[in-house]
Every structure is written in structure tokens, then in C-alpha cells.
Design a protein around this motif. Sequence first.
Motif, PDB file in Angstrom:
ATOM      1  N   ALA A  34      -1.027   4.106 -29.954  1.00 51.38           N
ATOM      2  CA  ALA A  34      -1.314   4.572 -28.596  1.00 51.38           C
ATOM      3  C   ALA A  34      -0.761   5.966 -28.337  1.00 51.38           C
ATOM      4  CB  ALA A  34      -0.734   3.597 -27.577  1.00 51.38           C
ATOM      5  N   ALA A  35      -1.441   6.663 -27.430  1.00 54.25           N
ATOM      6  CA  ALA A  35      -0.988   7.971 -26.955  1.00 54.25           C
ATOM      7  C   ALA A  35      -0.264   7.843 -25.626  1.00 54.25           C
ATOM      8  CB  ALA A  35      -2.178   8.914 -26.795  1.00 54.25           C
ATOM      9  N   ILE A  36      -0.443   6.695 -24.947  1.00 45.78           N
ATOM     10  CA  ILE A  36       0.196   6.458 -23.657  1.00 45.78           C
ATOM     11  C   ILE A  36       0.592   4.987 -23.572  1.00 45.78           C
ATOM     12  CG2 ILE A  36      -2.024   6.064 -22.504  1.00 45.78           C
ATOM     13  CD1 ILE A  36      -0.754   7.395 -19.979  1.00 45.78           C
ATOM     14  N   SER A  37       1.722   4.738 -22.896  1.00 43.27           N
ATOM     15  CA  SER A  37       2.181   3.358 -22.732  1.00 43.27           C
ATOM     16  C   SER A  37       2.759   3.161 -21.345  1.00 43.27           C
ATOM     17  CB  SER A  37       3.244   3.003 -23.778  1.00 43.27           C
ATOM     18  OG  SER A  37       4.438   3.726 -23.536  1.00 43.27           O
ATOM     19  N   VAL A  38       2.806   1.902 -20.950  1.00 44.94           N
ATOM     20  CA  VAL A  38       3.513   1.517 -19.734  1.00 44.94           C
ATOM     21  C   VAL A  38       4.437   0.366 -20.106  1.00 44.94           C
ATOM     22  CG1 VAL A  38       1.721  -0.118 -18.960  1.00 44.94           C
ATOM     23  CG2 VAL A  38       3.321   0.858 -17.286  1.00 44.94           C
ATOM     24  N   ALA A  39       5.636   0.376 -19.508  1.00 44.64           N
ATOM     25  CA  ALA A  39       6.607  -0.699 -19.706  1.00 44.64           C
ATOM     26  C   ALA A  39       7.001  -1.247 -18.342  1.00 44.64           C
ATOM     27  CB  ALA A  39       7.840  -0.178 -20.432  1.00 44.64           C
ATOM     28  N   ILE A  40       7.122  -2.568 -18.250  1.00 46.87           N
ATOM     29  CA  ILE A  40       7.418  -3.230 -16.979  1.00 46.87           C
ATOM     30  C   ILE A  40       8.476  -4.296 -17.209  1.00 46.87           C
ATOM     31  CG2 ILE A  40       6.456  -4.572 -15.069  1.00 46.87           C
ATOM     32  CD1 ILE A  40       3.706  -3.459 -16.673  1.00 46.87           C
ATOM     33  N   SER A  41       9.531  -4.265 -16.396  1.00 46.73           N
ATOM     34  CA  SER A  41      10.561  -5.300 -16.441  1.00 46.73           C
ATOM     35  C   SER A  41      11.043  -5.537 -15.017  1.00 46.73           C
ATOM     36  CB  SER A  41      11.720  -4.873 -17.349  1.00 46.73           C
ATOM     37  OG  SER A  41      12.608  -5.951 -17.542  1.00 46.73           O
ATOM     38  N   GLY A  42      11.022  -6.783 -14.592  1.00 44.62           N
ATOM     39  CA  GLY A  42      11.406  -7.045 -13.214  1.00 44.62           C
ATOM     40  C   GLY A  42      11.780  -8.486 -12.960  1.00 44.62           C
ATOM     41  N   ILE A  43      12.014  -8.767 -11.687  1.00 39.28           N
ATOM     42  CA  ILE A  43      12.404 -10.103 -11.238  1.00 39.28           C
ATOM     43  C   ILE A  43      11.318 -10.586 -10.286  1.00 39.28           C
ATOM     44  CG2 ILE A  43      14.179 -11.481 -10.102  1.00 39.28           C
ATOM     45  CD1 ILE A  43      16.076  -8.981 -10.794  1.00 39.28           C
TER      46      ILE A  43
END
Length: 165
Positions: A97-106
Amino acid sequence: MKLDAEIEHLAIELGKALGQRGWLAATAESCTGGGVATAITDIAGSSGWFDRGFVTYTNEAKQQMLGVSGESLEQHGAVSEAVVLEMARGALAHSSAAISVAISGIAGPLGGTPEKPVGTVWMGWARSGGEEPIRTRCFQFAGDRHQVREQAIVMALQGMCEFIQ
């Protein structure tokens, strides 16, 4: 606009933007459980611009699949800017990939603390090269578990669209 329709619209727009650039995207998800990857792959033709998704719900998975450091997890917790930065970088490093998203939450209903209440979600967007390779943001979403996750998916897609521009 209902969130389902907004999610679909954003995923279509993301696909167009990625396709125009010849880029692939990757996701690194925790609290959304693969929801962003699902939204993306619900769009016909997404195999032309989506490489892979990492669902790293446990700290061990974040370390094994994305290279998140145990030190970051211990010092800051999984729901933190430091960890989503490492997740976003790891998604790029372990994909095409050339772009990514990361998500971490409650997402709740359990797991919140006074410092990080239910609805707290950290996101990070990364891309290969460029002047601004990484961007992070903390959100405080309202609602039940489903609503928090749905709002996070919207913001992840919206953030990717904005980050490409």
C-alpha cells in the motif's frame, strides 16, 4: 445522510482517488474489527486499489502483525497516538500500500477509564513519501458500541480521502 450511505459514498470517493493515482490502501484496525476494510471491499472494483486489512484486536496481534513495540503499548496503552502511529507505519511496511489508516479505540460498553472514556478513538493515517507522511487525530464519539464503531469507520474513510489530496 444516513451513516451507511455516507460510508458507501466515502468508500466510492476513496476508490476513485486511489485509482487515479494508481495507489493501493491498507487498513490496521482494532476497535472497528475490519469495518473499514469491509466498507472498502463492498465497492465493486476495490481489488484494483485495496491491498489488505489487518485486524489486530489484541496487543499481541499489533506486535506480531504490525511491529508495534511492547514499550509503546506499556507506556501509552493500545488506545494512544503512539500506537496508532506504529500501526499505520506497520501497515505500510507489511503491505504494498501507498496509504494506510490505523484505528484503536474503546467502543464500549466496557473498557473506559476517566482518562480514556468509552468512545475514545485514536486514528493515524500514513503514506509512503510526501512531505506529511503521517497524521493522527483523537476522537470522542457518542453512542453505543455500534454507533461508536460506525462513526469511527466514517472518520477513517473521510481522513483517508482528505489525506490523499
